[in-house]
Design a protein around this motif. Sequence first.
Motif, PDB file in Angstrom:
ATOM      1  N   ASN A 168      13.081 -45.310  -1.670  1.00 19.81           N
ATOM      2  CA  ASN A 168      13.842 -46.028  -0.643  1.00 19.81           C
ATOM      3  C   ASN A 168      14.187 -45.113   0.525  1.00 19.81           C
ATOM      4  O   ASN A 168      14.097 -43.890   0.420  1.00 19.81           O
ATOM      5  CB  ASN A 168      15.144 -46.581  -1.253  1.00 19.81           C
ATOM      6  CG  ASN A 168      14.900 -47.485  -2.435  1.00 19.81           C
ATOM      7  OD1 ASN A 168      14.585 -48.660  -2.282  1.00 19.81           O
ATOM      8  ND2 ASN A 168      15.043 -46.930  -3.636  1.00 19.81           N
ATOM      9  N   THR A 169      14.585 -45.726   1.629  1.00 17.82           N
ATOM     10  CA  THR A 169      15.043 -44.982   2.794  1.00 17.82           C
ATOM     11  C   THR A 169      16.562 -44.909   2.726  1.00 17.82           C
ATOM     12  O   THR A 169      17.268 -45.853   3.098  1.00 17.82           O
ATOM     13  CB  THR A 169      14.604 -45.664   4.103  1.00 17.82           C
ATOM     14  OG1 THR A 169      13.185 -45.808   4.102  1.00 17.82           O
ATOM     15  CG2 THR A 169      15.027 -44.829   5.299  1.00 17.82           C
ATOM     16  N   ILE A 170      17.067 -43.795   2.206  1.00 17.65           N
ATOM     17  CA  ILE A 170      18.504 -43.608   2.027  1.00 17.65           C
ATOM     18  C   ILE A 170      19.073 -42.856   3.223  1.00 17.65           C
ATOM     19  O   ILE A 170      18.544 -41.816   3.625  1.00 17.65           O
ATOM     20  CB  ILE A 170      18.801 -42.821   0.729  1.00 17.65           C
ATOM     21  CG1 ILE A 170      18.152 -43.515  -0.476  1.00 17.65           C
ATOM     22  CG2 ILE A 170      20.297 -42.655   0.531  1.00 17.65           C
ATOM     23  CD1 ILE A 170      18.670 -44.890  -0.770  1.00 17.65           C
ATOM     24  N   SER A 171      20.154 -43.365   3.792  1.00 10.71           N
ATOM     25  CA  SER A 171      20.742 -42.749   4.985  1.00 10.71           C
ATOM     26  C   SER A 171      21.651 -41.576   4.655  1.00 10.71           C
ATOM     27  O   SER A 171      21.703 -40.592   5.399  1.00 10.71           O
ATOM     28  CB  SER A 171      21.519 -43.799   5.787  1.00 10.71           C
ATOM     29  OG  SER A 171      20.660 -44.815   6.252  1.00 10.71           O
ATOM     30  N   SER A 172      22.405 -41.663   3.566  1.00 12.68           N
ATOM     31  CA  SER A 172      23.297 -40.566   3.181  1.00 12.68           C
ATOM     32  C   SER A 172      23.669 -40.727   1.709  1.00 12.68           C
ATOM     33  O   SER A 172      23.565 -41.820   1.143  1.00 12.68           O
ATOM     34  CB  SER A 172      24.564 -40.535   4.040  1.00 12.68           C
ATOM     35  OG  SER A 172      25.403 -41.638   3.744  1.00 12.68           O
ATOM     36  N   ILE A 173      24.103 -39.611   1.108  1.00 10.17           N
ATOM     37  CA  ILE A 173      24.532 -39.608  -0.289  1.00 10.17           C
ATOM     38  C   ILE A 173      25.905 -38.954  -0.370  1.00 10.17           C
ATOM     39  O   ILE A 173      26.108 -37.844   0.120  1.00 10.17           O
ATOM     40  CB  ILE A 173      23.552 -38.824  -1.178  1.00 10.17           C
ATOM     41  CG1 ILE A 173      22.143 -39.410  -1.086  1.00 10.17           C
ATOM     42  CG2 ILE A 173      24.041 -38.789  -2.621  1.00 10.17           C
ATOM     43  CD1 ILE A 173      21.081 -38.496  -1.671  1.00 10.17           C
ATOM     44  N   THR A 174      26.852 -39.668  -0.976  1.00  8.95           N
ATOM     45  CA  THR A 174      28.174 -39.113  -1.239  1.00  8.95           C
ATOM     46  C   THR A 174      28.430 -39.191  -2.734  1.00  8.95           C
ATOM     47  O   THR A 174      28.251 -40.248  -3.340  1.00  8.95           O
ATOM     48  CB  THR A 174      29.275 -39.887  -0.497  1.00  8.95           C
ATOM     49  OG1 THR A 174      29.033 -39.843   0.910  1.00  8.95           O
ATOM     50  CG2 THR A 174      30.652 -39.284  -0.778  1.00  8.95           C
ATOM     51  N   VAL A 175      28.822 -38.077  -3.334  1.00  8.79           N
ATOM     52  CA  VAL A 175      29.165 -38.053  -4.752  1.00  8.79           C
ATOM     53  C   VAL A 175      30.679 -37.913  -4.877  1.00  8.79           C
ATOM     54  O   VAL A 175      31.274 -37.026  -4.261  1.00  8.79           O
ATOM     55  CB  VAL A 175      28.469 -36.901  -5.493  1.00  8.79           C
ATOM     56  CG1 VAL A 175      28.832 -36.931  -6.985  1.00  8.79           C
ATOM     57  CG2 VAL A 175      26.959 -36.984  -5.327  1.00  8.79           C
TER      58      VAL A 175
END
Length: 229
Positions: free
Chosen positions: A178-185
């Motif tokens: 997928n085209t993911i814009s950002s990741i926050t954990v």
Amino acid sequence: MQVRKVSKIDEEKCTGCGICTETCHEGALQLVNGKAKLISASQCDGLGICLPVCPNGAITLEEQPVTAAPASAPANTAFQCPGSRSNRIERKMAGSQLPEQTIVPQSQLQQWPCQIKLIPITASYFDNAHVLIAADCTAYAYANIHHNFMRDKITLIGCPKLDDGNYADKLKEIFQSNTISSITVLRMEKPCCSGLVNAAREALENSGKSIPFDFVIIGVDGSIISTQH
């Protein structure tokens, strides 16, 4: 017979760099005579957080039988994982009654399912999505999680201590497909919760993608302890 996983050190491969002992928040690994040693199997949580940090691949997980503690052992001397150690949180109440008109907050969950193990890899809602990967307990510790973290994000939840396996493979497939814009954990302050951050980082690295990544640590009292990139 019940079994549990614990870390096993190959002394021939171990160079005594000590990186694994710094990573082990449970204190189960220590340097002894220039080699890493598992000094207490009961303190090892079996998550394998120490495995990927070893530069020589000297650490593996092995299964050991679970043995009951002797009945005569004092209860207060048994090791307790920091993540499951009980304590009371004292809070100061602003008032004993709610206002007559209270605004009911709306859920900001954007999709279903939300469990990492259940969520489909190529769901359409991942297209250009901002993804929140949250430890289960954060939703109960941080009161405003919907407004401050889940809003406008696709939320994936899990617990690296209680769920079997590693999330890294599933997350890698999601990031690759997928085209993911950002990741926050979003993780708790307890050591076992670091497995969620490690899995997300490993997945991102193995996906070959370059995606903005940050993580937030929540205290058991509901405070934000730190935000890191």
